[in-house]
Design an enzyme around this catalytic site. Structure first.
Site, PDB file in Angstrom:
ATOM      1  CG  HIS A  36      -5.868   4.383   1.714  1.00  0.00           C
ATOM      2  ND1 HIS A  36      -5.664   5.352   2.074  1.00  0.00           N
ATOM      3  CD2 HIS A  36      -6.071   4.781   0.995  1.00  0.00           C
ATOM      4  CE1 HIS A  36      -6.047   6.387   1.973  1.00  0.00           C
ATOM      5  NE2 HIS A  36      -6.822   5.895   0.435  1.00  0.00           N
ATOM      6  CB  SER A 166      14.643 -17.493  11.817  1.00  0.00           C
ATOM      7  OG  SER A 166      14.714 -17.119  12.847  1.00  0.00           O
TER       8      SER A 166
END
Length: 365
Positions: A36, A166
């Site tokens: 999960h 970036s």
């Protein structure tokens, strides 16, 4: 399609070779396992890579199976009855078969499909597409994991010395190659739907609405798969692991993960399992609150040391905090699959010459 698969399979084998080496290198490095997407138990970095490799092995075997099962349409006539050839050969069926045997030999196929219409059935295209698209699903799974691990700073794809992560944030190291593979895989996984629609829409013995879309989708499918495999080769041949960061994240969760062992040790010393569970539950919630509500470190072990109820196992606590105790058979599983004589090693023997000749796949970022 046959020749495209012959080009694709060795490249996929090279990726499997990369992952095999990586899995063996890190077969014993404990890391958090997730269910999960929540920390569950411990595995090893190598065990996770072995799972990636097994999925890719399924793809390799699926493509091999489809490749080996391909047949030729041959000379079957306008609707697959061979009526015109019977006329040429004066109703001698053996000559029809002999003609197809010659055609198969010339084209390099073992035989013809037993039944054809004006074309070979478009079911063949769908079967091939399902096998190739399966590779896309696996590639997306692998690169999705890599992207998560990169976000947690545990693992990174190859990063060029002067690569810009970036344009705005100079500190970033974006997993650009994994993102590209992920994106290409999404497109590849969409292809079977097109082939299924084409098959289902072939009225009677054939309609020409299959032609244009196949001219687009068949080459696109293989070009996508090729780009994905080349990029995976590049990524998997240069994965970087940060063991101290991996261990730091393990240590954040390890105190919670040893609670079951603590309960069992207390029971073995005569304590009530129900009472031991309640005692550890209360302390675990307190430690969890400190982590989540106050942003502090996990102090569950300190709380256990300070609680008289746990005195019988105080002396054993330090020994229980060795992460390597909780990875089960992870290293053994990797050895059995990737090691000498392992399933993957045996499979890659057929591609050994290509693997040894191939270097690291170099891609521009």
């Amino acid at each position: 399609m046959r020749d495209a698969m012959d080009l694709l399979l060795p490249k996929l084998a090279k990726v499997l070779h990369n992952l095999s080496l990586f899995a063996l290198q890190y077969k014993s490095l404990p890391t958090l396992a997730y269910t999960h997407l929540q920390p569950a138990q411990l595995i090893t970095v190598g065990k996770r890579a072995a799972q990636w490799a097994q999925d890719l092995l399924f793809d390799l075997e699926s493509i091999e199976h489809v490749r080996s099962g391909l047949q030729f349409r041959g000379a079957q006539g306008t609707t697959g009855t061979q009526a015109s050839f019977l006329e040429i050969f004066s109703n001698d069926s053996t000559k029809c078969d002999a003609l197809n045997a010659l055609l198969c030999k010339k084209a390099g196929f073992p035989s013809t499909y037993p039944v054809s219409t004006q074309t070979y059935t478009r079911k063949v295209d769908l079967v091939v597409a399902n096998a190739i698209a399966g590779l896309g699903a696996t590639a997306q799974k692998i690169t999705g994991d890599i992207r998560h691990l990169a976000a947690w700073k545990e693992l990174e794809e190859p990063f060029e010395k002067d690569q810009i992560g970036s344009s705005a944030m100079a500190y970033k190291r974006n997993p650009m190659r994994s993102e590209r593979i992920y994106s290409l895989s999404r497109e590849l996984m969409s292809k079977p739907a097109s082939f299924a629609a084409t098959l289902s829409d072939q009225w009677m013995e054939r309609t020409l609405d299959d032609s244009a879309i196949r001219r687009i989708d068949i080459p696109e499918m293989f070009l996508l798969a090729d780009a994905i495999v080349l990029s995976l080769d590049n990524v998997t041949s240069g994965l970087v692991v940060y063991p101290k960061r991996v261990d730091a994240r393990v240590q954040e969760e390890l105190p919670f993960m040893i609670t079951e062992s603590i309960i069992m040790k207390l029971v073995a010393k005569g304590e009530s399992r129900q009472e031991a569970h309640e005692q550890i539950r209360v302390l675990s919630h307190q430690a969890g609150s400190q982590v989540k509500d106050e942003g502090k470190s996990n102090d569950l072990v300190d709380r256990i040391r300070a609680t008289e109820y746990f005195r019988p196992i105080w002396a054993e606590l330090d020994g229980m905090l060795d992460a390597g105790l909780y990875t089960g058979r992870s290293a053994e599983i990797v050895d059995k699959f990737c090691g000498e004589g392992g399933v993957l090693t045996k499979k890659l023997e057929a591609y050994r010459a290509y693997i040894e000749k191939a270097g690291v796949s170099e891609l521009s970022v």
